[in-house]
Design a protein around this motif. Structure first.
Motif, PDB file in Angstrom:
ATOM      1  N   PRO A  72       0.840  -1.215   0.000  1.00 42.06           N
ATOM      2  CA  PRO A  72       0.000   0.000   0.000  1.00 42.06           C
ATOM      3  C   PRO A  72       0.868   1.254   0.000  1.00 42.06           C
ATOM      4  O   PRO A  72       1.881   1.303   0.694  1.00 42.06           O
ATOM      5  N   GLU A  73       0.450   2.230  -0.785  1.00 41.94           N
ATOM      6  CA  GLU A  73       1.147   3.525  -0.778  1.00 41.94           C
ATOM      7  C   GLU A  73       0.126   4.584  -0.394  1.00 41.94           C
ATOM      8  O   GLU A  73      -0.219   4.693   0.772  1.00 41.94           O
ATOM      9  N   LEU A  74      -0.417   5.287  -1.399  1.00 36.30           N
ATOM     10  CA  LEU A  74      -1.447   6.289  -1.080  1.00 36.30           C
ATOM     11  C   LEU A  74      -2.760   5.601  -0.709  1.00 36.30           C
ATOM     12  O   LEU A  74      -3.593   6.173  -0.014  1.00 36.30           O
ATOM     13  N   GLY A  75      -2.967   4.394  -1.215  1.00 37.26           N
ATOM     14  CA  GLY A  75      -4.141   3.613  -0.836  1.00 37.26           C
ATOM     15  C   GLY A  75      -3.778   2.788   0.399  1.00 37.26           C
ATOM     16  O   GLY A  75      -2.869   1.968   0.344  1.00 37.26           O
ATOM     17  N   VAL A  76      -4.467   3.033   1.487  1.00 39.94           N
ATOM     18  CA  VAL A  76      -4.154   2.303   2.716  1.00 39.94           C
ATOM     19  C   VAL A  76      -4.606   0.855   2.569  1.00 39.94           C
ATOM     20  O   VAL A  76      -3.946  -0.079   2.994  1.00 39.94           O
ATOM     21  N   SER A  77      -5.782   0.691   1.958  1.00 39.78           N
ATOM     22  CA  SER A  77      -6.303  -0.659   1.713  1.00 39.78           C
ATOM     23  C   SER A  77      -7.120  -0.636   0.424  1.00 39.78           C
ATOM     24  O   SER A  77      -7.519   0.432  -0.054  1.00 39.78           O
ATOM     25  N   TRP A  78      -7.354  -1.821  -0.131  1.00 39.23           N
ATOM     26  CA  TRP A  78      -8.159  -1.917  -1.342  1.00 39.23           C
ATOM     27  C   TRP A  78      -8.840  -3.264  -1.396  1.00 39.23           C
ATOM     28  O   TRP A  78      -8.425  -4.214  -0.720  1.00 39.23           O
ATOM     29  N   LYS A  79      -9.908  -3.323  -2.212  1.00 34.61           N
ATOM     30  CA  LYS A  79     -10.639  -4.581  -2.335  1.00 34.61           C
ATOM     31  C   LYS A  79     -11.107  -4.727  -3.782  1.00 34.61           C
ATOM     32  O   LYS A  79     -11.715  -3.798  -4.339  1.00 34.61           O
ATOM     33  N   VAL A  80     -10.765  -5.862  -4.373  1.00 33.77           N
ATOM     34  CA  VAL A  80     -11.215  -6.145  -5.736  1.00 33.77           C
ATOM     35  C   VAL A  80     -12.464  -7.018  -5.625  1.00 33.77           C
ATOM     36  O   VAL A  80     -12.482  -7.987  -4.873  1.00 33.77           O
ATOM     37  N   SER A  81     -13.510  -6.659  -6.369  1.00 35.81           N
ATOM     38  CA  SER A  81     -14.749  -7.452  -6.302  1.00 35.81           C
ATOM     39  C   SER A  81     -15.341  -7.618  -7.705  1.00 35.81           C
ATOM     40  O   SER A  81     -14.788  -7.099  -8.689  1.00 35.81           O
ATOM     41  N   GLU A  82     -16.465  -8.300  -7.746  1.00 34.17           N
ATOM     42  CA  GLU A  82     -17.183  -8.581  -9.007  1.00 34.17           C
ATOM     43  C   GLU A  82     -16.258  -9.193 -10.058  1.00 34.17           C
ATOM     44  O   GLU A  82     -16.249  -8.776 -11.226  1.00 34.17           O
ATOM     45  N   GLY A  83     -15.444 -10.134  -9.604  1.00 38.58           N
ATOM     46  CA  GLY A  83     -14.582 -10.880 -10.523  1.00 38.58           C
ATOM     47  C   GLY A  83     -13.556 -10.035 -11.245  1.00 38.58           C
ATOM     48  O   GLY A  83     -13.162 -10.352 -12.377  1.00 38.58           O
ATOM     49  N   GLY A  84     -13.117  -8.973 -10.616  1.00 39.02           N
ATOM     50  CA  GLY A  84     -12.079  -8.131 -11.204  1.00 39.02           C
ATOM     51  C   GLY A  84     -12.612  -6.940 -11.976  1.00 39.02           C
ATOM     52  O   GLY A  84     -11.856  -6.253 -12.665  1.00 39.02           O
ATOM     53  N   LYS A  85     -13.923  -6.669 -11.828  1.00 33.08           N
ATOM     54  CA  LYS A  85     -14.508  -5.512 -12.527  1.00 33.08           C
ATOM     55  C   LYS A  85     -14.507  -4.256 -11.655  1.00 33.08           C
ATOM     56  O   LYS A  85     -14.635  -3.149 -12.169  1.00 33.08           O
ATOM     57  N   LYS A  86     -14.399  -4.461 -10.339  1.00 37.13           N
ATOM     58  CA  LYS A  86     -14.551  -3.323  -9.440  1.00 37.13           C
ATOM     59  C   LYS A  86     -13.409  -3.317  -8.423  1.00 37.13           C
ATOM     60  O   LYS A  86     -13.017  -4.364  -7.914  1.00 37.13           O
ATOM     61  N   ILE A  87     -12.906  -2.121  -8.132  1.00 37.25           N
ATOM     62  CA  ILE A  87     -11.876  -2.001  -7.095  1.00 37.25           C
ATOM     63  C   ILE A  87     -12.212  -0.789  -6.209  1.00 37.25           C
ATOM     64  O   ILE A  87     -12.580   0.277  -6.724  1.00 37.25           O
ATOM     65  N   SER A  88     -12.145  -0.994  -4.912  1.00 32.09           N
ATOM     66  CA  SER A  88     -12.445   0.102  -3.966  1.00 32.09           C
ATOM     67  C   SER A  88     -11.177   0.401  -3.169  1.00 32.09           C
ATOM     68  O   SER A  88     -10.509  -0.524  -2.698  1.00 32.09           O
ATOM     69  N   PHE A  89     -10.859   1.669  -3.049  1.00 34.13           N
ATOM     70  CA  PHE A  89      -9.668   2.090  -2.292  1.00 34.13           C
ATOM     71  C   PHE A  89     -10.070   2.933  -1.083  1.00 34.13           C
ATOM     72  O   PHE A  89     -11.007   3.744  -1.165  1.00 34.13           O
ATOM     73  N   ARG A  90      -9.330   2.749  -0.022  1.00 30.83           N
ATOM     74  CA  ARG A  90      -9.398   3.687   1.086  1.00 30.83           C
ATOM     75  C   ARG A  90      -8.051   4.418   1.056  1.00 30.83           C
ATOM     76  O   ARG A  90      -6.987   3.778   1.131  1.00 30.83           O
ATOM     77  N   VAL A  91      -8.081   5.740   0.924  1.00 25.48           N
ATOM     78  CA  VAL A  91      -6.814   6.456   0.706  1.00 25.48           C
ATOM     79  C   VAL A  91      -6.297   7.052   2.018  1.00 25.48           C
ATOM     80  O   VAL A  91      -7.042   7.222   2.991  1.00 25.48           O
ATOM     81  N   ARG A  92      -5.007   7.361   1.998  1.00 23.59           N
ATOM     82  CA  ARG A  92      -4.325   7.873   3.178  1.00 23.59           C
ATOM     83  C   ARG A  92      -4.818   9.291   3.513  1.00 23.59           C
ATOM     84  O   ARG A  92      -5.110  10.076   2.607  1.00 23.59           O
ATOM     85  N   GLU A  93      -4.853   9.615   4.795  1.00 23.61           N
ATOM     86  CA  GLU A  93      -5.359  10.923   5.246  1.00 23.61           C
ATOM     87  C   GLU A  93      -4.212  11.906   5.466  1.00 23.61           C
ATOM     88  O   GLU A  93      -3.095  11.495   5.761  1.00 23.61           O
ATOM     89  N   GLY A  94      -4.529  13.174   5.366  1.00 25.83           N
ATOM     90  CA  GLY A  94      -3.612  14.231   5.790  1.00 25.83           C
ATOM     91  C   GLY A  94      -2.397  14.427   4.900  1.00 25.83           C
ATOM     92  O   GLY A  94      -1.392  14.970   5.347  1.00 25.83           O
ATOM     93  N   LEU A  95      -2.462  13.989   3.659  1.00 28.17           N
ATOM     94  CA  LEU A  95      -1.310  14.173   2.754  1.00 28.17           C
ATOM     95  C   LEU A  95      -1.520  15.394   1.866  1.00 28.17           C
ATOM     96  O   LEU A  95      -2.650  15.827   1.647  1.00 28.17           O
ATOM     97  N   SER A  96      -0.417  15.909   1.370  1.00 25.91           N
ATOM     98  CA  SER A  96      -0.504  17.064   0.454  1.00 25.91           C
ATOM     99  C   SER A  96       0.377  16.835  -0.758  1.00 25.91           C
ATOM    100  O   SER A  96       1.390  16.133  -0.685  1.00 25.91           O
ATOM    101  N   PHE A  97      -0.003  17.475  -1.866  1.00 19.19           N
ATOM    102  CA  PHE A  97       0.829  17.474  -3.077  1.00 19.19           C
ATOM    103  C   PHE A  97       2.045  18.374  -2.825  1.00 19.19           C
ATOM    104  O   PHE A  97       2.083  19.110  -1.827  1.00 19.19           O
ATOM    105  N   SER A  98       2.995  18.341  -3.741  1.00 19.57           N
ATOM    106  CA  SER A  98       4.240  19.094  -3.555  1.00 19.57           C
ATOM    107  C   SER A  98       4.032  20.602  -3.474  1.00 19.57           C
ATOM    108  O   SER A  98       4.918  21.330  -3.034  1.00 19.57           O
TER     109      SER A  98
END
Lengths: 543, 268
Positions: A72-98
């Motif tokens: 995991p990098e920016l995505g803290v966790s993820w889940k692939v479902s529907e036989g590889g058609k769908k992916i859900s991400f939970r992203v990291r909090e409190g980060l900023s771009f450069s």
């Protein structure tokens, strides 16, 4: 026991002390072998741009180049479902771009929508496109994002290693990054300067902000001799890939700087032209379509000698389409074809070929003679061809070597099909077998030995088609591995490509650079760029 | 000077004989790969050591000399004959013929001949034997390499056209053909000879460069050009300076040619 504790204490003290020896304001320097074509992470299609993207881009999931596992990098966790058609991400909090713009799930949704826009023609986006239809991206809240594809995408999570997230709000657009470095200066034709991203989120075990390096200067330099010279002078600290002769030359002067990491993903192979409409005599087409003939040729080639003589030992006999460097997908039950000219002759004689001690004749009395084409100017391929020529002479086969300029070669192997045997290499950058779909599907234009077939010409090609489609339509990794193992076995049995060698990954790293841990996957030397630092003691170390 | 010429002549004869009887002189076949001793140092068996594939460099040098010493002069002769015809006639005739011939020469010089050679190679059949590819390579060199020489010869012929002795010959009633053959051509001999001599090393080196583009002498046949490509690997040269032998031999042979075949000998 006490001694062990003391040793552990000393080791942890040393590890903690490593960055303390780092130079402050240290700048790492190495070379880009071509001008980067773009700084837009979605349009990357060349190695130089890929390097910039790797150093500057923040991704949801990263393929750990050492373990080849997903992390995991920016995505803290993820889940692939529907036989590889769908992916859900939970992203990291409190980060900023450069540039200080906050990072949210909205940025991921924006990135994916832009990436999948057909008008953009993004090469990275193309790898997600398995069928026609819209990709739905929703960000129900600032921490969650859901991406739905019209059909299953094989190896879906792994593809996110290439997707650098861009900001939906930053006025700097793609110049605002989430990776360890950001582009500070660019002089076309000369250099790209990257500076440390002060908003980068990663910290080391001691809680110090990463990366350790302050900047990276990437000089655009095509000439490999100059690159080597600059490395010897200490002007650059890394050479990401060396060929065997440069490696040997550098090893004599600076043995501590060179590393042979073992077999890379790249392979060298030959294949016979099996195109029915090709302008070659029918009796030759008959040879080339015969599995026994191809197996005999394969057995008559001394792969061990190719590795030892042409690559000075920095290569391994190849088994098949997957290198042993590909830890998960390589079929470990297969071995390289043994060098056995006697077995090759027996095989041919069973098919009615006759060997009079000098010349091999087919059952119709034609002497077995054909030509091998390869690209001119490639010393290693020319030498391999010369060695194969001598190997085949032992079984009475006369091989003529023809070196052609690259455009002429491509014209012959992909348009006019006016060739008999071709010697070329394959550069693999993706571990997943889905990346090889275009090579193995009989309908594909990259199915080199007989491309664009309306229906598979042989039963084993039909079986490969079925297995490749099957592995692409499931997300069960175990099942996919089983399918692709079968593909490798069929290729090993039928030898449509006669695999010769897997070249070793060879790199050069200045002893002043610490925490290095070179690997076979790209980018071999700086995959752990955040942890690298230049030691002010003149000598770094390995992880 | 006479001694030097004799020495040069003796050396050339020795090289020609060695090249001609290479099969008897060399201890091992030029194509045999001693795979257990690639890049070997000079020894009793391998007098100059071996190349990257373990092939005996001395054998390859002698066989390569046979090929290069026969075919580079042959290609040079072909180019010089074409240059003499085009340049000589154009320079002597003058007028519209000269303008057309010089225009053609300029066109030939401005053509990207390297690409023409590549195109020529691309249309040749693939299953050519190494010997056939060798002959074709040098024939193409001869056909494509005449233009620069033609310009030099044309200038020489133009100078002769207005010379006193040619005017005198014409005034005596000699036919144009006779003047061309008996007055102009003999006086062009030094220029022709110089062009012939200059072209030999040029064609040898061009063959080496063509090898990089796929039009050189094909494996396993050796040629000086192919052997000179071995100098690209400088670390191997440093390890075994005997690898410089093809370069030294080329320099010495070309120098000997110039010493033995002096331009004065060709003066009318």
């Amino acid at each position: 026991m006490r001694n062990h504790r003391l040793a552990l204490l000393a080791a942890s003290f040393l590890l903690a002390a490593l960055p303390a020896t780092a130079q402050s304001g240290a700048e790492l320097r190495f070379v880009l072998r071509s001008e980067p074509k773009t700084f837009d992470p979605m349009l990357v299609d060349d190695e130089a741009s890929e390097t910039i993207r790797y150093l500057t881009g923040g991704v949801l999931i990263r393929v750990n180049r050492k373990t080849q596992a997903l992390e995991p990098e920016l995505g803290v966790s993820w889940k692939v479902s529907e036989g590889g058609k769908k992916i859900s991400f939970r992203v990291r909090e409190g980060l900023s771009f450069s540039d200080g713009t906050p990072f949210t799930a909205e940025d991921v949704a924006f990135t994916m929508q832009k990436l999948m826009d057909p008008e953009l023609h993004s090469p990275t986006g193309d790898s997600f496109r398995s069928s026609q239809g819209q990709v739905r991206v929703t960000a129900p809240d600032p921490r969650n994002v859901v991406i739905e594809f019209p059909s299953a995408v094989a190896g879906l999570e792994r593809l996110f290693d290439q997707v650098a997230i861009v900001s939906s709000h930053s006025p700097k657009k793609e110049a605002a990054v989430l990776g360890p470095f950001a582009i500070a200066e660019y002089k076309p034709g000369s250099y790209v300067l990257l500076r440390r991203n002060s908003y980068y989120w990663k910290k080391d075990a001691q809680g110090r902000k990463l990366p350790y390096l302050d900047s990276i200067r990437l000089d655009v330099q095509q000439n490999r001799d100059l690159e080597l010279l600059r490395f010897k002078r200490g002007e650059i600290q890394l050479i990401n890939s060396l060929d065997a002769s440069y490696f040997e030359s550098l090893a004599k002067e600076a043995p501590a700087a060179v590393r042979d990491i073992g077999p890379s993903l790249d392979s060298e192979q030959i294949w016979f032209n099996q195109v029915p409409s090709s302008p070659i005599p029918n009796y030759k087409k008959k040879w080339f379509r015969s599995t026994s003939f191809r197996l005999a040729i394969s057995e008559a080639i001394n792969r061990g000698d190719l590795c030892r003589v042409v690559f000075s030992g920095h290569a391994r006999p190849a088994v098949g389409p997957v290198s042993p460097a590909n830890l998960f997908w390589f079929n470990k039950s297969l071995e390289p074809n043994p060098y056995d000219p006697q077995s090759a002759l027996r095989r041919l004689q069973q098919d009615g070929f006759r060997f009079d001690g000098h010349v091999l004749n087919d059952p119709d009395g034609h002497s077995v003679e054909f030509s091998v084409v390869t690209n001119a100017g490639n010393k290693y391929r020319e030498q391999m061809a010369a060695m194969i020529q001598q190997d085949l002479e032992q079984i009475g086969v006369r091989l003529n070597i023809v070196t052609l300029d690259f455009p002429s070669l491509i014209e012959r192997i992909s348009r006019t099909f006016d060739y008999e045997l071709c010697l070329l290499g394959l550069v693999n950058v993706d571990l997943d077998p889905s990346a090889q779909m275009s090579v193995w599907l009989s309908s594909s234009s990259n199915h080199q030995w007989n491309p664009e077939q309306k229906t598979p010409a042989t039963s084993w090609e039909a079986e490969i088609d079925r297995l490749m489609q099957a592995q692409a339509s499931t997300n069960d990794q175990k099942q996919r591995k089983s399918y692709f193992d079968q593909v490798q076995k069929i290729v090993w049995d039928q030898q449509p490509f006669i695999y010769l060698v897997n070249k070793n990954a060879l790199v050069a790293i200045s002893p002043a650079l610490a925490n290095t841990s070179p690997v076979v996957l790209r980018p071999q030397t700086f995959w752990n760029i955040e942890s690298l630092y230049l030691s002010n003691q003149g000598r770094g170390g390995d992880q | 000077m006479k001694l030097l010429r004799r020495t040069a002549a003796a050396f050339l004869i020795a090289v020609f004989i060695a090249a001609l009887f290479a099969g008897v002189l060399v201890p091992v076949p030029y194509a045999k790969q001693f795979r257990d001793s690639p890049n070997a140092m000079p020894s009793r068996i391998h007098l100059l050591g071996t190349d990257e594939l373990g092939r005996d460099l001395f054998s390859r040098l002698l066989y390569g000399s046979r090929i290069s010493l026969l075919l580079a002069p042959a290609a040079s002769l072909l180019a010089t004959i074409i240059a003499a015809l085009v340049g000589g006639v154009a320079g002597y005739a003058g007028g519209w013929l000269e303008r057309i011939a010089l225009g053609g020469t300029d066109l030939a010089m401005s053509l990207p001949w390297l690409f023409l050679l590549l195109a020529a190679r691309a249309v040749l059949p693939l299953n050519l034997s190494p010997a056939a590819s060798l002959l074709i390579t040098f024939a193409l060199l001869g056909f494509f390499g005449w233009a620069a020489s033609a310009r030099v010869i044309c200038a020489g012929a133009r100078g002769l056209r207005d010379s006193d002795f040619v005017l005198q010959a014409k005034a005596c009633g000699c036919s144009s053909r006779r003047v061309l053959l008996q007055q102009v051509l003999p006086n062009l001999r030094p220029a022709l000879f110089a062009q012939f001599l200059i072209s030999i090393p040029v064609f040898i080196l061009t063959e080496a460069n063509l090898g990089i583009l796929g039009l050189g002498v094909s494996e396993p046949l050796p040629s000086w050009g192919g052997l000179l490509r071995g100098l690209e690997n400088w670390s191997a040269v440093q390890a075994n300076p005997a690898r410089l032998a093809p370069l030294l031999l080329l320099l010495v042979v070309v120098s000997c040619f110039q010493l033995v075949l002096r331009q004065e000998d060709f003066a009318p």
